[in-house]
Design a protein around this motif. Structure first.
Motif, PDB file in Angstrom:
ATOM      1  N   ASN A 158      77.762  41.146  13.331  1.00  0.00           N
ATOM      2  CA  ASN A 158      78.486  39.870  13.292  1.00  0.00           C
ATOM      3  C   ASN A 158      79.053  39.575  14.678  1.00  0.00           C
ATOM      4  O   ASN A 158      80.071  40.159  15.077  1.00  0.00           O
ATOM      5  N   PHE A 277      79.343  33.851   8.887  1.00  0.00           N
ATOM      6  CA  PHE A 277      79.463  35.248   8.468  1.00  0.00           C
ATOM      7  C   PHE A 277      78.393  35.590   7.432  1.00  0.00           C
ATOM      8  O   PHE A 277      77.725  36.633   7.522  1.00  0.00           O
ATOM      9  N   HIS A 280      74.969  35.804   9.108  1.00  0.00           N
ATOM     10  CA  HIS A 280      74.799  37.064   9.850  1.00  0.00           C
ATOM     11  C   HIS A 280      74.625  38.242   8.901  1.00  0.00           C
ATOM     12  O   HIS A 280      73.821  39.153   9.171  1.00  0.00           O
ATOM     13  N   LEU A 281      75.353  38.235   7.790  1.00  0.00           N
ATOM     14  CA  LEU A 281      75.218  39.296   6.790  1.00  0.00           C
ATOM     15  C   LEU A 281      73.817  39.285   6.197  1.00  0.00           C
ATOM     16  O   LEU A 281      73.188  40.348   6.033  1.00  0.00           O
TER      17      LEU A 281
END
Length: 291
Positions: A158, A277, A280-281
């Motif tokens: 991240n 987020f 990116h996860l």
């Protein structure tokens, strides 16, 4: 002769007293030096040699160095602080459950380049709360590992985080963490750092990962950062009915970023940060998935 014997005895007593006094002073001097001396830390063979050398003196005479207490906190105070962290985490969880059970009118928020749906609502005591929802093709256990057990590794996947550090572990379900963010795109929001209590709980098949700001951990703000506060963060991980290999992720977020940030900018940055987020996860999970 009797007089001479008595005088000799008196002289002997005086000399013994002087010798004892001299020895006492010398021992006192050595004791003071010993108190000022701090035992060096040994590792490997040298530590073993030191133990073998001292063993000849008899175990009863060995004084092992005691570890220094953390921040001068007594065991009873430490237990009290730990209990306060657990209670704070539980309160955050109850608050999140209350919000999730309410029939709130959520308004959609525009976000860029993401599969997550983000909405918001103004709630008493929290202000604007943002809710992100997405279904990920991984089981709950894997997400739980990434978002709680391996939290310190988040900056590796991240880019919005430069550091995540666990400051304290309380039992098996509560953490105290320190996070440092990177500036938002366009530097609309500069670097922030947060000190938070993280707590996990289970209700049925769902896993709840909650977080909230704490001031109990005396950590000053990092240089170049503004200390922000998480009013409430709650990630809910729930397996899809009939498909336990997929998880519905729901994320509630309310934050006070501090500093001089217009409300319009804040309401644009926070939902986008949630969407980023999750994106990116998702990429991280795809990159680490087995063949």
């Amino acid at each position: 002769m009797l007089v001479i014997a008595k005088q000799s005895a008196i002289c002997t007593t005086v000399l013994v007293g002087i010798a004892l006094e001299s020895n006492f002073k010398e021992l006192s001097k050595q004791s003071a030096q010993t108190q000022r001396w701090k035992p060096a830390r040994f590792s490997g063979p040298s530590h073993t040699s030191a133990q073998q050398g001292t063993s000849r003196m008899g175990r009863s005479k060995i004084l092992a160095p005691c570890p220094e207490p953390t921040r001068g906190v007594s065991p009873s105070q430490s237990s009290s602080v730990d209990l306060s962290y657990i209670r704070q985490g539980e309160r955050a969880l109850q608050r999140a459950l209350s919000i999730l059970q309410q029939h709130t009118s959520w308004q959609a928020e525009p976000v860029l380049d993401t599969s997550a749906a983000v909405s918001s609502a103004a709630l008493p005591g929290l202000g604007r709360v943002f809710r992100a929802e997405v279904v990920l093709a991984v089981p709950v256990a894997q997400l739980h590992q990434e978002l709680f057990e391996r939290m310190e590794q988040m900056p590796q996947w991240n880019p919005n985080l430069s550091q995540v550090k666990v400051l304290r572990r309380v039992g098996t379900d509560t953490l105290v963490t320190h996070e440092v963010t990177t500036p938002s795109p366009g530097n609309l929001v500069g670097r922030r750092d947060l000190v938070s209590v993280r707590h996990r709980g289970r209700r049925g098949a769902a896993t709840y990962l909650v977080g909230t700001a704490t001031r109990a951990e005396p950590l000053p703000p990092q240089e170049g950062c503004i200390r922000a506060e998480s009013r409430l963060s709650c990630i809910v991980l729930q397996p899809l009915a009939g498909d336990p290999g997929r998880t519905r992720l729901t994320w509630l977020l309310s934050m006070d970023l501090k500093g001089w940030i217009p409300a319009a900018v804040l309401h644009r940055v926070l939902p986008q940060s949630q969407a980023d987020f999750i994106e990116h996860l998702h990429r991280h999970l795809s990159a680490t998935a087995g063949p």
